[in-house]
Design a protein around this motif. Sequence first.
Motif, PDB file in Angstrom:
ATOM      1  N   GLN A 222       0.778  -1.120   0.015  1.00 45.89           N
ATOM      2  CA  GLN A 222       0.118  -0.117  -0.075  1.00 45.89           C
ATOM      3  C   GLN A 222       0.787   1.245   0.113  1.00 45.89           C
ATOM      4  N   LEU A 223       2.182   1.328   0.747  1.00 50.73           N
ATOM      5  CA  LEU A 223       2.733   2.450   1.068  1.00 50.73           C
ATOM      6  C   LEU A 223       3.456   2.763  -0.384  1.00 50.73           C
ATOM      7  N   PHE A 224       4.086   1.576  -1.154  1.00 52.36           N
ATOM      8  CA  PHE A 224       4.616   1.566  -2.647  1.00 52.36           C
ATOM      9  C   PHE A 224       3.706   2.172  -3.497  1.00 52.36           C
ATOM     10  N   GLN A 225       2.370   1.652  -3.191  1.00 52.16           N
ATOM     11  CA  GLN A 225       1.276   2.377  -4.416  1.00 52.16           C
ATOM     12  C   GLN A 225       0.953   3.572  -4.083  1.00 52.16           C
ATOM     13  N   SER A 226       1.071   4.054  -3.126  1.00 55.44           N
ATOM     14  CA  SER A 226       0.860   5.566  -2.633  1.00 55.44           C
ATOM     15  C   SER A 226       1.900   6.444  -3.213  1.00 55.44           C
ATOM     16  N   MET A 227       2.906   5.859  -3.421  1.00 54.41           N
ATOM     17  CA  MET A 227       4.206   6.873  -3.945  1.00 54.41           C
ATOM     18  C   MET A 227       3.896   7.264  -5.360  1.00 54.41           C
TER      19      MET A 227
END
Length: 344
Positions: free
Chosen positions: A26-31
């Motif tokens: 989720q964190l990497f997608q938010s980038m």
Amino acid sequence: MYSVSWKHLKNHEQQTTSWDHPKMTQLFQSMADLSHVCFSAYRTAMKSRRLQKALCLDLLELSIAQSVFDQHKLTHNGQLLEIPGIINCLCTVYRELQQVHPDLVNVPLCVDLCLNWLLKVYDSDRSGKVQVLSMKIGLFSLSKGPLKDKYKYLFAQVADAAGVCNQRRLALLLHNSIQIPHQLGEAAAFGGSNMEPSVRSCFQYVGRDDVIEVQQFVDWMHLEPQSMVWLPVLHRVTAAETAKHQAKCNICKECPMVGFRYRSLKHFNYNVCQTCFFSGRISKDYHLSYPMVEYCTPTTSGEDVRDFTKVLKNKFRSKKYFTKHPRLGYLPVQTILEEEHSET
């Protein structure tokens, strides 16, 4: 998929970790929302900052990290740590942080996420092992502390018993460091996996080809070599987060400007805010080749006078002059080494 039991953690019996932790995914997608940042060093630094905060490594002092490694007797940097050993070390790190920041640090979650990140960065083969050197460089790079101290800590990991570093050892440090932007999908702009140009750049700067000392390495790093420029930019991104500048952006008219401020060294009283600069927006009367100075904190009176003097000098220089004499904010390791690119 690799999973590990957490039974040794108090009040936490069944949690598992995996290669593809949902919170990290989720964190990497938010980038993806950083794709508008058209400069790779800033984009990488901003991604790294999000990662750093998610892992609570922005709270980790360099000295505490080193103390934990010493406590776990992780002195042989060539040693391969299996997942239980990594977990033990990370548990100590985050318990230390929890004592200081009880409201910010959830030990099981932080250990889980940090383990997942270390495996993604340094164990692409999914062997379940990470080298001690890699783990140290990863944690030191994203930890808290003055940039100069960080450079010294990183150098110490590859220096020999005499406190000096040869070309092979420096390549090892740079290779481990570049894996962080590589995992973020950003390594190409920093030279990819080829560390030879950066190593040669450092040794040519020092003027020798056998070994370098720590201060020589620090001096070279302060030039912000292309392969490592994302790290000092990360520190400036951090410093700029709360900065307020009493100036108006000449493009979007934001005032005061929050974050970075970019001041023209060609036109008087011409400023660009972080949002406009990152997206590459310019006004009709401003050329991209014109020099600008970046501020991550409010300017001092001395800096105002210095910049005013530079603008006066640049007023008499043409657009052609600036196109012919580009001002880079980093040391381009490839261009100063490869003769065929000497005019770049």
